[in-house]
Design a protein around this motif. Structure first.
Motif, short mmCIF file in Angstrom:
data_model
loop_
_atom_site.label_atom_id
_atom_site.label_comp_id
_atom_site.label_asym_id
_atom_site.label_seq_id
_atom_site.Cartn_x
_atom_site.Cartn_y
_atom_site.Cartn_z
N SER A 16 0.73 -1.36 0.05
CA SER A 16 -0.09 0.11 0.13
C SER A 16 0.72 1.31 0.12
O SER A 16 0.53 2.20 -0.65
CB SER A 16 -1.00 -0.06 1.19
OG SER A 16 -0.22 0.25 2.44
N LYS A 17 1.86 1.10 0.65
CA LYS A 17 2.81 2.26 0.58
C LYS A 17 3.41 2.50 -0.58
O LYS A 17 4.09 3.70 -0.81
CB LYS A 17 3.77 2.32 2.03
CG LYS A 17 3.31 2.21 3.11
CD LYS A 17 2.34 3.56 3.29
CE LYS A 17 1.83 3.64 4.71
NZ LYS A 17 0.83 4.82 4.91
N THR A 22 -5.40 -2.97 -4.87
CA THR A 22 -6.47 -3.08 -5.53
C THR A 22 -7.71 -2.85 -4.29
O THR A 22 -7.42 -3.00 -3.19
CB THR A 22 -6.64 -4.25 -6.27
OG1 THR A 22 -6.54 -5.60 -5.37
CG2 THR A 22 -5.50 -4.40 -6.97
N GLU A 23 -8.78 -2.72 -4.96
CA GLU A 23 -10.11 -2.84 -4.08
C GLU A 23 -10.31 -3.87 -3.21
O GLU A 23 -10.32 -4.16 -2.02
CB GLU A 23 -11.38 -2.37 -4.67
CG GLU A 23 -11.54 -1.13 -5.22
CD GLU A 23 -11.36 0.07 -4.14
OE1 GLU A 23 -11.91 -0.24 -2.96
OE2 GLU A 23 -10.60 1.00 -4.26
N ALA A 24 -9.95 -5.21 -3.95
CA ALA A 24 -9.97 -6.36 -3.22
C ALA A 24 -8.87 -6.62 -2.34
O ALA A 24 -9.20 -7.19 -1.14
CB ALA A 24 -10.04 -7.59 -4.04
N GLU A 25 -7.64 -6.00 -2.23
CA GLU A 25 -6.68 -5.96 -1.37
C GLU A 25 -7.10 -5.25 -0.16
O GLU A 25 -6.63 -5.62 0.84
CB GLU A 25 -5.28 -5.69 -1.96
CG GLU A 25 -4.78 -6.45 -2.97
CD GLU A 25 -3.83 -6.21 -3.92
OE1 GLU A 25 -2.65 -7.14 -4.10
OE2 GLU A 25 -3.28 -4.98 -4.16
N LYS A 30 -8.55 -4.93 5.34
CA LYS A 30 -9.50 -4.22 6.37
C LYS A 30 -9.95 -5.76 7.15
O LYS A 30 -9.92 -5.48 8.16
CB LYS A 30 -10.69 -3.74 5.71
CG LYS A 30 -11.60 -3.29 6.82
CD LYS A 30 -12.90 -2.66 5.93
CE LYS A 30 -14.00 -2.17 6.75
NZ LYS A 30 -14.99 -1.71 6.24
N THR A 31 -10.25 -6.90 6.68
CA THR A 31 -10.77 -7.61 7.24
C THR A 31 -9.52 -8.42 8.34
O THR A 31 -9.83 -8.97 9.41
CB THR A 31 -11.16 -9.07 6.43
OG1 THR A 31 -12.00 -8.46 5.64
CG2 THR A 31 -11.74 -10.28 6.83
#
Length: 75
Positions: A16-17, A22-25, A30-31
């Motif tokens: 992420s940095k 992606t939206e799925a990632e 989050k989960t």
């Protein structure tokens, strides 16, 4: 929570940095983070359930039993 899931949390953080997720990632991250937080809370609760406080007058308080009583009152 097992080591593979923790490694995956770290992997997603670093990605992420760098390049982004992606939206799925993002949803997976989050989960996994919520699962980690729940795991920490449960471990802390288990430790506190085994704590007994000895007062200066020699009486004792069982935090586990006190927490159980509070939980029963909530429900």
């Amino acid at each position: 929570m097992d080591d593979k899931k923790i490694a995956r949390i770290n992997e997603l953080y670093h990605k992420s940095k760098g390049e982004g997720l992606t939206e799925a990632e993002k949803e997976e991250q989050k989960t996994l983070r919520q699962e980690y937080i729940d795991s920490v809370k449960n471990n802390l609760r288990a430790q506190l359930n085994n704590v007994t406080i000895v007062n200066p007058d020699g009486t004792t308080r069982d935090l586990g039993k006190e927490m159980e009583a509070k939980e029963r009152k909530k429900h």
